[in-house]
Design an enzyme around this catalytic site. Sequence first.
Site, short mmCIF file in Angstrom:
data_model
loop_
_atom_site.label_atom_id
_atom_site.label_comp_id
_atom_site.label_asym_id
_atom_site.label_seq_id
_atom_site.Cartn_x
_atom_site.Cartn_y
_atom_site.Cartn_z
N GLU A 140 30.06 47.28 37.41
CA GLU A 140 29.34 46.27 38.19
C GLU A 140 29.98 46.08 39.57
O GLU A 140 30.80 45.19 39.77
CB GLU A 140 29.29 44.92 37.46
N LYS B 196 25.46 48.12 36.67
CA LYS B 196 24.89 46.80 36.90
C LYS B 196 25.03 46.51 38.39
O LYS B 196 26.15 46.34 38.90
CB LYS B 196 25.61 45.74 36.06
#
Length: 302
Positions: free
Chosen positions: A183, A220
């Site tokens: 992420e 992500k």
Amino acid sequence: MPTQSRPDHRTQMDRIRHGAGFIAALDQSGGSTPRALKAYGIEPDAWSSEEEMFDLVHAMRTRVMTSPAFTSERILAAILFERTLDSEVEGRPTADYLWDVKGIVPFLKVDKGLAEEAHGARVMKPIPGLDDTLAKAVDKHVFGTKMRSVILHADTQGVAAVVDQQFEIAEKILDAGLTPIIEPEVDIHAPDKTGIELLLLASLNAHLDDLPEGRDVVLKLTIPSVTDFYHALMRHPRVARVAALSGGYTRAEAVRRLARNRGLIASFSRALLEGLDVSQTQAEFDAALEASIAEVYRASTT
């Protein structure tokens, strides 16, 4: 309760790679927990210790996870904070409850927060005891992990530092038999957000190309400024799925932007829980969560 065997990794990976739905992020940590509780209607004077604070947030998460609205029909996976992993839901370890009862794949947040900004980015702080945490995650039947960095400006050195660190730690996670969610969040308020995303995409592709077959990751990412900007990335053989964080957008704005991007699914936290309140009756709570899940699911399956 007898120890259960580890869930079949291939079954869970197939669900992550091909399932219709989204990822629920229930991983608020020490720094963000008070904000999450306040949004839920619980003020800071409701607890007098960190232990009491985490008990309150676990009760909130339990209410979400046990709701009839929270099912595998629309939710592929859930990301847990380590204290949640160590707790139980309806007498079962949380990860086992998610998979065995709900059919939802469990992930664990493993980062310890962000370092100070350098070169327009905030890499992760060191993660002490990572090997032990990963071993515990495997023992507790977790499928994968999540770790977050933040990019604030289109600085080549800063973007490289974030992505290099993410993939360095991802290698350790893969070595442990777990699937990492990488992420590298892009600040939605960055004045040069599109420029950041160009640098980020190039860096991600370079690192993904270096991963050998069978070493697959989930990405992500912040919903991009350019529609379908990450669509080609979804077809990279080492990418199991690309999910999007809400990044500070309201749920209405996040789902509007998400729905424009083909193949991109949600991995929302605050936006998913928006509208839930401790004072709601169970019927009111379930109805509000149902509406939220339905809205996020629709945007994730366009």
